[in-house]
Design an enzyme around this catalytic site. Structure first.
Site, mmCIF file in Angstrom:
data_model
loop_
_atom_site.group_PDB
_atom_site.id
_atom_site.type_symbol
_atom_site.label_atom_id
_atom_site.label_comp_id
_atom_site.label_asym_id
_atom_site.label_seq_id
_atom_site.Cartn_x
_atom_site.Cartn_y
_atom_site.Cartn_z
ATOM 1 N N HIS A 220 -8.732 0.653 12.187
ATOM 2 C CA HIS A 220 -9.467 0.770 10.917
ATOM 3 C C HIS A 220 -9.272 -0.499 10.090
ATOM 4 O O HIS A 220 -10.232 -1.042 9.528
ATOM 5 C CB HIS A 220 -8.979 1.983 10.123
ATOM 6 C CG HIS A 220 -9.714 3.243 10.415
ATOM 7 N ND1 HIS A 220 -9.495 3.982 11.553
ATOM 8 C CD2 HIS A 220 -10.668 3.914 9.706
ATOM 9 C CE1 HIS A 220 -10.272 5.055 11.530
ATOM 10 N NE2 HIS A 220 -11.000 5.035 10.420
ATOM 11 N N HIS B 206 -1.019 5.477 9.265
ATOM 12 C CA HIS B 206 -0.469 4.175 9.652
ATOM 13 C C HIS B 206 0.666 3.770 8.732
ATOM 14 O O HIS B 206 0.680 4.120 7.544
ATOM 15 C CB HIS B 206 -1.550 3.089 9.604
ATOM 16 C CG HIS B 206 -2.513 3.148 10.750
ATOM 17 N ND1 HIS B 206 -2.166 2.777 12.028
ATOM 18 C CD2 HIS B 206 -3.813 3.535 10.801
ATOM 19 C CE1 HIS B 206 -3.213 2.934 12.814
ATOM 20 N NE2 HIS B 206 -4.218 3.399 12.097
#
EC number: 3.1.3.-
Length: 451
Positions: free
Chosen positions: A218, A265
């Site tokens: 991402h 993350h």
């Protein structure tokens, strides 16, 4: 202490899940108390006691070997065991691919959702964790940010460029996107770092929870797309450079921070994804013009494109066990191959011609009702056609692949965990979607007079 040891120590600190949890609390996200093994209380009492929720705690499927009762934070369910022989610097192996990285939820009766949960994990069936959310504007802002790296955004963004704005910029954005995402997905399976552990992290989204964590794709997409947009359009279109310099940090930071907010993350994953993308762009961006011209003009370009993308897909499937990243990689490669092949056909029949260099830079056309109406009509007609093509190809490719390779098709989810099914399904289906975007749909526009 040497510089290498200091860097390793810094990397270790940046990877701590506690820092992710601290950022979530700063943004108003806190986990609800986890259920104990005590007898369940009346669900009506839970419904009255709990605050607004940011997800559903119900886990659709229990993983093999998982205990039904709660376990302490240091248990194996909270942090998947290291993979034997797993590579990766500074920490070695992570969880086996296709297995949840970090605990997402606890088993037990779930309370009614007050807010729609983000997409569940297509492999495990689990959904986002129950949480108190006290800052709703931030919640929706970061939901939007995380969608800037998901399929819905891509399937709208790239066609909009190709159909309404500038086909050349749209094609080259796809070339960069395919390259960045493919390298990012493969690097994940080589490094094999697990997702941040939960607890302490609150998993608001678990759609990609069965994949490895570093680098954040991402973050890579959120860095590559705005930078490439500015590089491809500045000098080709007339606009102040300051607009691009504002767009890049806003887009990039929104996507990157959203992944930490969602609990998917660590800070180190985000930094690694950003720096990796800068390196990829520095090396490969000078060749984007050459690649695009080859795709359009070379006699055997379609054969080379299809063969190369298919080979890359097969290679990626051999890096590790099955997970959602396998299908994503095949989808990315199929889309890139289809768009490239479609642009080759479009160029050779003269359906769409790029403006000559002597008319650059291009001026923005005046915004009129006719211009906006045609743009909306193109998007509506084009997206309906693309979705129909995707649905038809899905219904054809999965049963056909199962039949050819003698794989039971009763449970589609399990069938798609075989490379023999998932690779042709994603590659062929999204190859046709890409081909439709650059050839079939523009041909329809030409035929009905709205090109």
């Amino acid at each position: 202490m040497s510089l290498r040891q200091r860097l390793a120590q810094l990397a270790g600190r940046l990877q701590e899940p506690q820092k992710v949890a601290r950022f979530q609390r700063l943004c108003g996200v806190e986990a609800l108390p986890r259920r104990s093994a005590a007898p369940a209380t009346d669900p009506r009492e839970d419904e009255q006691a709990e605050a607004p929720l940011a997800g559903d705690a119900r886990r659709r499927e229990q993983q093999p070997g998982a205990s039904a009762g709660p376990q302490p934070p240091g248990s194996d369910r909270n942090q998947c065991p290291a993979k034997p022989g797993g590579g990766g610097g500074g920490g070695g192996g992570g969880a086996p691919n296709g297995v949840r990285n970090g605990l997402a939820t606890e088993l037990g009766p779930a309370s009614p959702r007050r807010v729609g949960a983000l997409r569940r994990n297509s492999l495990t069936g689990e959904e986002g964790e129950l949480a108190h959310v006290s800052n709703w504007p931030l919640y929706y802002l970061f939901c939007f940010g995380t969608e800037l790296g998901n399929e819905l955004f891509y399937i709208l963004f790239f066609p909009f460029w190709i159909w309404n704005l500038d086909p050349l910029v749209g094609r080259r954005l796809v070339v960069i996107w395919v390259l960045v995402m493919y390298l990012g997905q493969c690097t994940k399976d080589i490094i094999r770092r697990p997702r941040p552990a939960s607890p302490p992290v609150v998993k608001l989204e678990v759609f990609y929870n069965s994949e490895y964590s570093m680098p954040s794709t991402h973050a890579m997409s959120g860095t590559a797309i705005p930078i490439s947009m500015v590089l491809l359009t500045y000098g080709r279109w007339q606009y102040p450079l300051i607009y691009g310099l504002i767009l890049i940090p806003c887009w990039c930071s929104l996507v990157c921070l959203s992944r930490i907010y969602m609990g998917m993350h660590s800070i180190l994953d985000i930094i690694a994804g950003f720096l990796y993308t800068i390196l990829i762009l520095a090396i490969f961006y000078p060749f984007v013009d050459l690649i695009d011209n080859f795709n359009q003009t070379h006699k055997y370009a379609p054969l080379i494109i299809i063969g190369l993308h298919l080979a890359l897909g097969i290679f990626s499937f051999t890096l590790d066990t099955w997970s959602t990243s396998r299908g994503d990689t095949a989808e990315i490669l199929g889309s890139g191959a289809g768009i490239a092949c479609g642009s080759h056909v479009t160029y050779n029949i003269g359906l769409i011609l790029d403006p000559s260099l002597d008319v650059l830079p291009l001026a923005r056309p005046p915004i009129t009702v006719t211009l906006c109406g045609k743009a909306i009509l193109r998007i509506l007609i084009g997206m309906v056609f693309v979705l129909i093509v995707r649905d038809i190809m899905k219904k054809i490719t999965i049963p056909l692949a199962c039949k050819i390779f003698n794989i039971p098709c009763d449970d589609v989810r399990k069938a798609r965990q075989h490379m023999e099914v998932e690779l042709p399904y994603r590659y062929i289906t999204y190859g046709m979607v890409g081909f439709s975007i650059t050839f079939l749909v523009p041909y329809i526009f030409f035929f009905i007079g709205i090109s």
